[in-house]
Design a protein around this motif. Structure first.
Motif, mmCIF file in Angstrom:
data_model
loop_
_atom_site.group_PDB
_atom_site.id
_atom_site.type_symbol
_atom_site.label_atom_id
_atom_site.label_comp_id
_atom_site.label_asym_id
_atom_site.label_seq_id
_atom_site.Cartn_x
_atom_site.Cartn_y
_atom_site.Cartn_z
ATOM 1 N N MET A 186 30.372 -8.105 -49.646
ATOM 2 C CA MET A 186 30.814 -9.387 -50.188
ATOM 3 C C MET A 186 29.650 -10.157 -50.801
ATOM 4 O O MET A 186 29.742 -10.673 -51.931
ATOM 5 C CB MET A 186 31.458 -10.219 -49.083
ATOM 6 C CG MET A 186 31.923 -11.597 -49.529
ATOM 7 S SD MET A 186 32.485 -12.607 -48.156
ATOM 8 C CE MET A 186 30.953 -12.862 -47.256
ATOM 9 N N LEU A 187 28.526 -10.219 -50.077
ATOM 10 C CA LEU A 187 27.376 -10.961 -50.585
ATOM 11 C C LEU A 187 26.777 -10.299 -51.824
ATOM 12 O O LEU A 187 26.408 -10.992 -52.780
ATOM 13 C CB LEU A 187 26.312 -11.087 -49.491
ATOM 14 C CG LEU A 187 26.669 -12.003 -48.323
ATOM 15 C CD1 LEU A 187 25.586 -11.954 -47.254
ATOM 16 C CD2 LEU A 187 26.876 -13.435 -48.806
ATOM 17 N N THR B 234 28.339 -8.544 -54.007
ATOM 18 C CA THR B 234 29.265 -8.806 -55.116
ATOM 19 C C THR B 234 29.058 -10.205 -55.672
ATOM 20 O O THR B 234 28.980 -10.401 -56.893
ATOM 21 C CB THR B 234 30.718 -8.647 -54.643
ATOM 22 O OG1 THR B 234 30.922 -7.317 -54.154
ATOM 23 C CG2 THR B 234 31.687 -8.906 -55.787
ATOM 24 N N LEU B 235 28.979 -11.186 -54.788
ATOM 25 C CA LEU B 235 28.770 -12.566 -55.235
ATOM 26 C C LEU B 235 27.447 -12.719 -55.974
ATOM 27 O O LEU B 235 27.377 -13.371 -57.025
ATOM 28 C CB LEU B 235 28.819 -13.515 -54.033
ATOM 29 C CG LEU B 235 30.176 -13.669 -53.341
ATOM 30 C CD1 LEU B 235 30.037 -14.517 -52.081
ATOM 31 C CD2 LEU B 235 31.189 -14.293 -54.292
ATOM 32 N N TYR C 231 27.462 -13.765 -59.862
ATOM 33 C CA TYR C 231 27.113 -15.162 -60.112
ATOM 34 C C TYR C 231 25.609 -15.446 -60.077
ATOM 35 O O TYR C 231 25.151 -16.385 -60.738
ATOM 36 C CB TYR C 231 27.810 -16.060 -59.084
ATOM 37 C CG TYR C 231 29.307 -16.025 -59.185
ATOM 38 C CD1 TYR C 231 29.976 -16.668 -60.227
ATOM 39 C CD2 TYR C 231 30.065 -15.340 -58.243
ATOM 40 C CE1 TYR C 231 31.361 -16.636 -60.323
ATOM 41 C CE2 TYR C 231 31.444 -15.301 -58.332
ATOM 42 C CZ TYR C 231 32.089 -15.945 -59.379
ATOM 43 O OH TYR C 231 33.461 -15.898 -59.474
#
Length: 221
Positions: free
Chosen positions: A196-197, A199-200, A204
């Motif tokens: 998740m991290l 990907t973020l 971004y």
């Protein structure tokens, strides 16, 4: 993980401190300290240390030294490379030790297990992915962020159990039946969080990732 003082004898602690001194000096020489001159990277570095100190306090355990908690070594390695990741995780462990969640005498052992094994496994897997797989965003996220983090946590579990058996702290049958299997579940949780991290960050904040080349993954120039 987070072995307390007195669980293993003095010989293993002396050996661990010698190995830790070598690893720490190597990391200090190889670390790209200029990266931290960027205020955004420095803030991210410090925020990860504080966040992991809090995360490492969320742990479960059955006996002394047999605790389970998320690690964060893979994300740290993705963001800052192996040398700064090792130093950062040692800072996390220092915070845990000062707070009484780990032993001062066992600091070197804990650092080699969690920072050393975790970062080394992550770094080795990242290099393997770069060598054998195509450069693609999903390869980066799932292989470097997701699967590498799960394998890194499992490697820490295996090495920790081997050390505890060799040091005579616990019986191998007990560890393989009551402790080691839980690292499979912990690996899944670690993989979910790291995936998740990563990907973020990739979408971004790609500038926070050490080996993420924006142009190659998104076609930007």
């Amino acid at each position: 993980m987070n072995l307390p003082d007195g669980l293993i004898d003095g010989y293993w602690n002396v050996l661990a401190w010698c190995l830790f001194a070598i690893a720490a000096s190597l990391a200090a020489r190889r670390a790209p300290w200029h990266v931290l001159t960027d205020s955004r990277r420095l803030n991210a570095f410090l925020a990860m240390i504080v966040g992991l100190i809090l995360l490492w306090h969320l742990k479960a355990g059955i006996k002394p030294g047999l605790a389970l908690h998320l690690l964060g070594a893979t994300v740290f390695t993705l963001c800052f490379g192996w040398a700064l990741a090792f130093i950062g995780l040692c800072a996390v462990l220092a915070g845990m030790t000062l707070n009484g969640a780990a032993g001062f005498e066992a600091f070197a052992v804990n650092a080699l297990l969690m920072a050393g094994v975790g970062v080394f496994t992550s770094h080795w897997l990242h290099r393997l992915v770069d060598r054998v797989l195509p450069r693609h965003l999903f390869v980066y996220i799932f292989c470097k962020g997701f699967f590498a983090s799960a394998l890194a946590v499992m490697a820490v579990g295996v090495v920790s159990c081997m050390l505890l058996v060799l040091a005579g702290a616990y019986d191998s049958d007990y560890l393989t039946s009551e402790y080691l299997p839980y690292f499979l579940l912990l690996g899944f949780s670690e993989a979910w969080l790291s995936g998740m991290l990563s990907t973020l960050f990739a979408v971004y904040r790609p500038e926070l990732l050490a080996d993420f080349e924006d142009a190659q993954f998104f076609g930007r120039r």
